[in-house]
Structures are given as C-alpha cells and as structure tokens.
Design a protein around this motif. Structure first.
Motif, PDB file in Angstrom:
ATOM      1  N   ILE A  92       6.309  13.358 -17.045  1.00 29.61           N
ATOM      2  CA  ILE A  92       5.846  12.433 -16.010  1.00 29.61           C
ATOM      3  C   ILE A  92       4.377  12.681 -15.689  1.00 29.61           C
ATOM      4  CG2 ILE A  92       6.143  11.738 -13.597  1.00 29.61           C
ATOM      5  CD1 ILE A  92       9.143  12.389 -13.938  1.00 29.61           C
ATOM      6  N   ARG A  93       3.977  13.937 -15.681  1.00 29.80           N
ATOM      7  CA  ARG A  93       2.561  14.249 -15.440  1.00 29.80           C
ATOM      8  C   ARG A  93       1.679  13.677 -16.550  1.00 29.80           C
ATOM      9  NH1 ARG A  93       4.605  19.536 -13.553  1.00 29.80           N
ATOM     10  NH2 ARG A  93       4.270  19.631 -11.286  1.00 29.80           N
ATOM     11  N   GLY A  94       2.254  13.521 -17.739  1.00 28.67           N
ATOM     12  CA  GLY A  94       1.504  12.906 -18.829  1.00 28.67           C
ATOM     13  C   GLY A  94       1.313  11.414 -18.626  1.00 28.67           C
ATOM     14  N   ASP A  95       2.194  10.805 -17.813  1.00 28.10           N
ATOM     15  CA  ASP A  95       2.109   9.366 -17.546  1.00 28.10           C
ATOM     16  C   ASP A  95       1.310   9.061 -16.279  1.00 28.10           C
ATOM     17  OD1 ASP A  95       3.772   8.879 -19.754  1.00 28.10           O
ATOM     18  OD2 ASP A  95       5.571   9.173 -18.527  1.00 28.10           O
ATOM     19  N   ILE A  96       1.394   9.958 -15.287  1.00 25.13           N
ATOM     20  CA  ILE A  96       0.738   9.737 -13.997  1.00 25.13           C
ATOM     21  C   ILE A  96      -0.078  10.971 -13.645  1.00 25.13           C
ATOM     22  CG2 ILE A  96       1.079   9.192 -11.558  1.00 25.13           C
ATOM     23  CD1 ILE A  96       3.784   8.097 -12.274  1.00 25.13           C
ATOM     24  N   PHE A  97      -1.350  10.754 -13.382  1.00 26.35           N
ATOM     25  CA  PHE A  97      -2.224  11.889 -13.092  1.00 26.35           C
ATOM     26  C   PHE A  97      -1.944  12.455 -11.699  1.00 26.35           C
ATOM     27  CE2 PHE A  97      -6.264  13.610 -11.452  1.00 26.35           C
ATOM     28  CZ  PHE A  97      -6.446  14.630 -12.376  1.00 26.35           C
ATOM     29  N   CYS A  98      -1.796  11.562 -10.709  1.00 34.44           N
ATOM     30  CA  CYS A  98      -1.620  12.001  -9.312  1.00 34.44           C
ATOM     31  C   CYS A  98      -0.142  11.992  -8.950  1.00 34.44           C
ATOM     32  CB  CYS A  98      -2.409  11.105  -8.364  1.00 34.44           C
ATOM     33  SG  CYS A  98      -4.177  11.054  -8.668  1.00 34.44           S
ATOM     34  N   VAL A  99       0.611  12.986  -9.400  1.00 36.73           N
ATOM     35  CA  VAL A  99       2.039  13.049  -9.115  1.00 36.73           C
ATOM     36  C   VAL A  99       2.397  14.433  -8.597  1.00 36.73           C
ATOM     37  CG1 VAL A  99       2.610  13.704 -11.495  1.00 36.73           C
ATOM     38  CG2 VAL A  99       4.359  12.643 -10.036  1.00 36.73           C
ATOM     39  N   SER A 100       3.306  14.463  -7.622  1.00 38.51           N
ATOM     40  CA  SER A 100       3.820  15.724  -7.105  1.00 38.51           C
ATOM     41  C   SER A 100       5.340  15.640  -7.070  1.00 38.51           C
ATOM     42  CB  SER A 100       3.269  16.018  -5.705  1.00 38.51           C
ATOM     43  OG  SER A 100       3.621  14.988  -4.797  1.00 38.51           O
ATOM     44  N   PHE A 101       5.994  16.802  -7.065  1.00 38.99           N
ATOM     45  CA  PHE A 101       7.452  16.850  -7.142  1.00 38.99           C
ATOM     46  C   PHE A 101       8.029  17.642  -5.978  1.00 38.99           C
ATOM     47  CE2 PHE A 101       5.993  16.119 -11.442  1.00 38.99           C
ATOM     48  CZ  PHE A 101       6.862  15.155 -11.905  1.00 38.99           C
ATOM     49  N   LEU A 136       0.824  -1.203   0.000  1.00 39.30           N
ATOM     50  CA  LEU A 136       0.000   0.000   0.000  1.00 39.30           C
ATOM     51  C   LEU A 136       0.859   1.254   0.000  1.00 39.30           C
ATOM     52  CD1 LEU A 136      -2.653  -1.068   2.662  1.00 39.30           C
ATOM     53  CD2 LEU A 136      -2.943  -1.019   0.179  1.00 39.30           C
ATOM     54  N   LYS A 137       2.098   1.097   0.484  1.00 35.30           N
ATOM     55  CA  LYS A 137       3.013   2.238   0.553  1.00 35.30           C
ATOM     56  C   LYS A 137       4.426   1.760   0.251  1.00 35.30           C
ATOM     57  CE  LYS A 137       4.351   6.134   3.525  1.00 35.30           C
ATOM     58  NZ  LYS A 137       4.164   6.762   4.865  1.00 35.30           N
ATOM     59  N   LEU A 138       5.070   2.407  -0.714  1.00 34.81           N
ATOM     60  CA  LEU A 138       6.433   2.055  -1.117  1.00 34.81           C
ATOM     61  C   LEU A 138       7.268   3.322  -1.205  1.00 34.81           C
ATOM     62  CD1 LEU A 138       8.601   0.090  -2.290  1.00 34.81           C
ATOM     63  CD2 LEU A 138       7.628   0.579  -4.549  1.00 34.81           C
ATOM     64  N   THR A 139       8.415   3.302  -0.529  1.00 26.29           N
ATOM     65  CA  THR A 139       9.351   4.423  -0.591  1.00 26.29           C
ATOM     66  C   THR A 139      10.712   3.889  -1.019  1.00 26.29           C
ATOM     67  OG1 THR A 139       8.195   5.593   1.188  1.00 26.29           O
ATOM     68  CG2 THR A 139      10.436   6.309   0.681  1.00 26.29           C
ATOM     69  N   THR A 149       4.984  10.535  -5.438  1.00 23.33           N
ATOM     70  CA  THR A 149       5.801  11.706  -5.112  1.00 23.33           C
ATOM     71  C   THR A 149       7.205  11.460  -5.638  1.00 23.33           C
ATOM     72  OG1 THR A 149       4.531  12.188  -3.109  1.00 23.33           O
ATOM     73  CG2 THR A 149       6.724  13.158  -3.276  1.00 23.33           C
ATOM     74  N   MET A 150       7.709  12.387  -6.434  1.00 22.26           N
ATOM     75  CA  MET A 150       9.046  12.286  -7.017  1.00 22.26           C
ATOM     76  C   MET A 150       9.912  13.399  -6.439  1.00 22.26           C
ATOM     77  SD  MET A 150       8.692   9.792  -9.332  1.00 22.26           S
ATOM     78  CE  MET A 150       9.964  10.007 -10.573  1.00 22.26           C
ATOM     79  N   ASN A 151      10.960  13.012  -5.733  1.00 23.18           N
ATOM     80  CA  ASN A 151      11.892  13.986  -5.173  1.00 23.18           C
ATOM     81  C   ASN A 151      13.229  13.878  -5.896  1.00 23.18           C
ATOM     82  OD1 ASN A 151      10.103  14.924  -3.092  1.00 23.18           O
ATOM     83  ND2 ASN A 151      10.508  13.012  -1.986  1.00 23.18           N
ATOM     84  N   GLY A 152      13.712  15.001  -6.411  1.00 26.84           N
ATOM     85  CA  GLY A 152      14.971  14.992  -7.137  1.00 26.84           C
ATOM     86  C   GLY A 152      15.101  16.233  -7.994  1.00 26.84           C
ATOM     87  N   ASN A 153      16.162  16.263  -8.783  1.00 29.97           N
ATOM     88  CA  ASN A 153      16.441  17.421  -9.632  1.00 29.97           C
ATOM     89  C   ASN A 153      15.788  17.218 -11.000  1.00 29.97           C
ATOM     90  OD1 ASN A 153      17.494  19.835 -10.529  1.00 29.97           O
ATOM     91  ND2 ASN A 153      19.529  19.000 -10.968  1.00 29.97           N
ATOM     92  N   PHE A 154      14.483  17.434 -11.058  1.00 29.80           N
ATOM     93  CA  PHE A 154      13.729  17.239 -12.293  1.00 29.80           C
ATOM     94  C   PHE A 154      13.564  18.569 -13.025  1.00 29.80           C
ATOM     95  CE2 PHE A 154      12.363  13.817  -9.493  1.00 29.80           C
ATOM     96  CZ  PHE A 154      12.439  12.710 -10.326  1.00 29.80           C
ATOM     97  N   ILE A 198       3.316   5.845  -3.646  1.00 31.89           N
ATOM     98  CA  ILE A 198       4.718   5.592  -3.979  1.00 31.89           C
ATOM     99  C   ILE A 198       5.520   6.885  -3.864  1.00 31.89           C
ATOM    100  CG2 ILE A 198       6.325   4.862  -5.785  1.00 31.89           C
ATOM    101  CD1 ILE A 198       4.091   3.149  -6.953  1.00 31.89           C
ATOM    102  N   THR A 199       6.655   6.796  -3.180  1.00 28.07           N
ATOM    103  CA  THR A 199       7.602   7.913  -3.117  1.00 28.07           C
ATOM    104  C   THR A 199       8.942   7.437  -3.664  1.00 28.07           C
ATOM    105  OG1 THR A 199       6.533   8.865  -1.161  1.00 28.07           O
ATOM    106  CG2 THR A 199       8.788   9.566  -1.626  1.00 28.07           C
TER     107      THR A 199
END
Length: 230
Positions: free
Chosen positions: A219-228, A153-156, A206-211, A178-179
C-alpha cells in the motif's frame, strides 16, 4: 408565535411545542441500535421490494425534513432502514457534512447517497457491508455514466467489504483526507492498488485494520502519504 392549523406551514412547525426546522443548521439523530424493528415502529422487509400496502403505511408515517432549508450538517446513528423509510426529503442545498453510522449500508447505496448530496465536503459511513447483510439489501440500482463528481475534503468509511468500486467511481475535485476502517481480515489482505488508483496525488490516507507487513509495504508503494492503525 406558531402558525394556526388552518394556515400553510411555511416554517416547518409540526405540532405543539416544536421548533421550526428552518431554524436548524445542524441535526443529530441517535436511534438505539439494539431495539427491534417493531420497537422502532418499522415494518420488517420480507421481499425484494415493498408491497403497495407497506408503502402506504410507510408514506403515511414519515418525518418530512424538507423545511430544514438551511441544514448544513446531518448526523444519523442507527438503523439504515429507519433512515430510509422514516425520514423524507433531506435538504441538500447547503448540506456539507453527512454522517451515517451504526448502520449497514451497501456499496451501491453509499454511492447513491453521495450522488443525492452533491455538495458534501465531509462524509462518514459505517458500516459498508455486503448486500445480503444490509437491512435494505441493495435498495438503489445506481447506474453511473462516467464518474461521480465529488467535492469531498474528508471521507471516513468503516467497511467489511471491498470498496474499490466506490473509490474508483468518484471524480475527486480536491485532495482529500481519507480514513478507511477495515473490519474483515480478508479485505485487509486484498490488493489495494486498484482501489487507490484514482485518488489524487498527495491524498492523506489512514488505514485501520489487521494489515500484514507485506500488505502495508504494498500500500505504501501505491500511496505516499499513508499511515496504519489497528
């Protein structure tokens, strides 16, 4: 009252003054990651595999966790070499939370760990690295037939390498959270479409990094619920 040394230890007593492992539902182990292998009483790896002599030494100095029958949560912070060669028989019947941090673990060994703990609903791995940078290299030669069923249910994941193979190997039973913490700018700049192609619709990522802005738009085109984040 502890069992005497002449009797079989059914309850996990292992020495004077220690509580039975069967009483624990949660175990946390923190190893000082700045210590050298010698200070941790670990044998450095000098080849692709352990010699027979090394295996005898290792097997004679392990902590057996098999009596922790009702363990639900296991958190480990420290050397992956210590985890793999000092701890034995991590119970999995009730284990739903696993956290391995301050380690260097390969993509394949991360998958093997999930396969060995099939009831996990929450998992944390840090840091997933290239095999050449891992203390254990690529310890397990995992050959999956089909996908690996995952009730997570939760993966980091904190990673310095591409985790597409890892993500595409999982057969998600539920919609997870997923983080992914990306430490390498080159990995952050990759095409993430294949990585998320098998993630269930509605997954919160959630994507953390130098994007870059371009990366984030793709990435938003691939995943609707994504934050950076950074």
């Amino acid at each position: 009252m502890r069992p005497s040394s002449e009797k079989t230890d059914h309850y996990g007593w292992s020495g004077s003054g220690q509580a039975p492992l069967a009483a624990f539902k949660r175990i946390t182990i923190n190893i000082n990651v700045s210590e050298r292998l010698e200070e941790l009483d670990l044998l450095p790896i000098t080849g692709l595999d352990r010699t027979l002599e090394e295996k005898i030494v290792i097997n004679g100095d392990r902590v057996d966790l098999s009596s922790a029958l009702y363990l639900e949560e296991f958190r480990f912070q420290g050397s992956h070499l210590f985890l793999a060669e000092k701890l034995l028989n991590l119970p999995r019947a009730f284990l739903t939370l696993l956290s391995i941090t301050c380690s260097k673990i390969s993509v394949n060994d991360t998958l093997f760990t999930l396969q060995a703990c099939p009831y996990l609903t929450e998992a944390t791995f840090a840091t997933v690295c290239a095999e050449v940078d891992c203390e254990l290299g690529n310890r397990f030669d995992l050959k999956l037939v089909g996908k690996l069923p995952s009730p997570l249910l939760k993966l980091t994941i904190t990673t310095s390498v591409d985790v597409t193979h890892f993500m595409r190997s999982l057969d998600w039973k539920y919609v997870p959270i997923i983080t992914i913490n990306v430490l390498d700018d080159g990995v952050a700049a990759q095409n993430w479409e294949r990585c998320f192609a098998c993630v269930p619709m509605g997954t919160q990522v959630t994507m953390n990094g130098n994007f870059s802005n371009e990366n984030m738009a793709e990435i938003r085109g691939d995943i609707f619920c994504v934050s950076f984040g950074r």
